[in-house]
Design an enzyme around this catalytic site. Sequence first.
Site, PDB file in Angstrom:
ATOM      1  N   GLU A 114       0.325  -4.734  -0.809  1.00 59.00           N
ATOM      2  CA  GLU A 114      -0.489  -3.533  -0.611  1.00 59.00           C
ATOM      3  C   GLU A 114      -0.008  -2.428  -1.536  1.00 59.00           C
ATOM      4  O   GLU A 114       1.166  -2.027  -1.476  1.00 59.00           O
ATOM      5  CB  GLU A 114      -0.403  -3.050   0.845  1.00 59.00           C
ATOM      6  CG  GLU A 114      -1.042  -3.982   1.847  1.00 59.00           C
ATOM      7  CD  GLU A 114      -1.031  -3.397   3.256  1.00 59.00           C
ATOM      8  OE1 GLU A 114      -2.091  -3.448   3.909  1.00 59.00           O
ATOM      9  OE2 GLU A 114       0.015  -2.889   3.695  1.00 59.00           O
ATOM     10  N   CYS A 115      -0.878  -1.927  -2.386  1.00 60.05           N
ATOM     11  CA  CYS A 115      -0.627  -0.804  -3.281  1.00 60.05           C
ATOM     12  C   CYS A 115       0.599  -1.069  -4.162  1.00 60.05           C
ATOM     13  O   CYS A 115       0.487  -1.752  -5.182  1.00 60.05           O
ATOM     14  CB  CYS A 115      -0.502   0.491  -2.493  1.00 60.05           C
ATOM     15  SG  CYS A 115      -0.743   1.976  -3.503  1.00 60.05           S
ATOM     16  N   GLY A 116       1.781  -0.576  -3.810  1.00 60.18           N
ATOM     17  CA  GLY A 116       2.963  -0.885  -4.591  1.00 60.18           C
ATOM     18  C   GLY A 116       3.199  -2.376  -4.693  1.00 60.18           C
ATOM     19  O   GLY A 116       3.695  -2.883  -5.708  1.00 60.18           O
TER      20      GLY A 116
ATOM     21  N   THR B 240      -4.019  -5.683  -2.711  1.00 63.66           N
ATOM     22  CA  THR B 240      -5.010  -4.624  -2.526  1.00 63.66           C
ATOM     23  C   THR B 240      -4.380  -3.260  -2.790  1.00 63.66           C
ATOM     24  O   THR B 240      -3.161  -3.086  -2.645  1.00 63.66           O
ATOM     25  CB  THR B 240      -5.565  -4.613  -1.083  1.00 63.66           C
ATOM     26  OG1 THR B 240      -4.541  -4.173  -0.183  1.00 63.66           O
ATOM     27  CG2 THR B 240      -6.052  -5.983  -0.668  1.00 63.66           C
TER      28      THR B 240
END
Length: 436
Positions: free
Chosen positions: A315-317, A416
């Site tokens: 997620e993200c990072g 994501t």
Amino acid sequence: MRGFVLGGVSSGVGKTVATLSIVQALADAGYDVQPAKAGPDFIDPSHHEALAGRPSRTLDLWLCGEDGLRRNYHRGEGDVCVVEGVMGLYDGDGSSTAMVAEALDLPVVLVVDAKAGMESVAATALGFEQYAETIGRDVSVAGVVAQRAHGGRHERGIRDALPDGLEYFGRVPPNSALEIPDRHLGLEMGTEAALPTDALREAAESLAAERLADIAREPPAPAEPVDRPRDPVDATVAVADDAAFCFRYPATLERFRERADLVTFSPVAGDPVPDCDGVYLPGGYPELHAADLEASGTLTELGDRASEGLPVLGECGGLMAMSRSLTTADGDCHEMAGILPADVTMHDRYQALDHVELEARDGTVTAAAGETLRGHEFHYSSAAVDGDARFAFETVRGDGIDGEHDGLTEYESLGTYAHVHAASGAFDRFLESIAH
């Protein structure tokens, strides 16, 4: 567990410092305090946990739904719950502080910056109280905490100006020691820049801890029992846990531990990928540790394992670390895991900030085809993806990776930009997809 909400008149008014000062005041008065945060933030809760010694509960209507919100609240422990709001009290269409207070039926204590006002503080508070009725929200403003207020005449002027029905709960005096350094995603983490205890104790002495505890109320019980057992799965999930991967909700780790075996590892430190059935890479600050991540060898091993079929959820990072490369704001390019066909670049200005809604195009490790997930995105990076890249989600709301899609997928892995909460069901599906 009784509680109250600290709502700000705006962003930047000093809600986090006021929250920490109140947590300290209540603890000094003998109360067992449970901190919580309205909204999807990871950073403010890290300061709560550093002081209170227990994870801060995430309370967000968009992420959790009303019953999930109440369930997450009631999973907390202690005598009194102090809920720090997000932005200004009424700001936000997905899950404002006022919406959270209304859903939990908790009173609001308004944090007002008083450094240049006295009677105007009372006028501001009265306006915030009356605005709730104007917009049809059942929100009760109990009184104020005056941020950056001096004692003596300044304090008396604020207290005496408040109309009947609005109580003065004390002040947080001006103190340079009560300033938390910030960077591009907000404040520094609580593990990096915890406020000094002596400064917090000094502020706590100017707060009415007993009165704050007295106004706290018990929220409604959730429809689904908090302790409802969930079926275990035969799986081990490995969670990255270090300074580069530090954005995860307590409820996510609770769900993993409740249903499966959980092990942690540090890619920054060069830990080998544990023996596991799936890997979760939370968000965080991989851009601040890109050189160490490149040199550690952990991401290279993770890329090899993913190509052999090990499911990796980022997620993200985590998405950034799963990509081929990461270029920092200084222009330095570093190799990442190479799981996803994307190259990530950091920017000086944020690229997305909002609650999001995603619809699954086909079945993936966090959602079945046609299902929707609600989450949150906040990032300063962008991802350039290959023309034949496969996306798992259409963005119903939000920017995602390319404005229309989120969820790059390759092998059995998914990355994501959206962060989701355990109440969404996404992590249950992930566990079930990796189970033997």
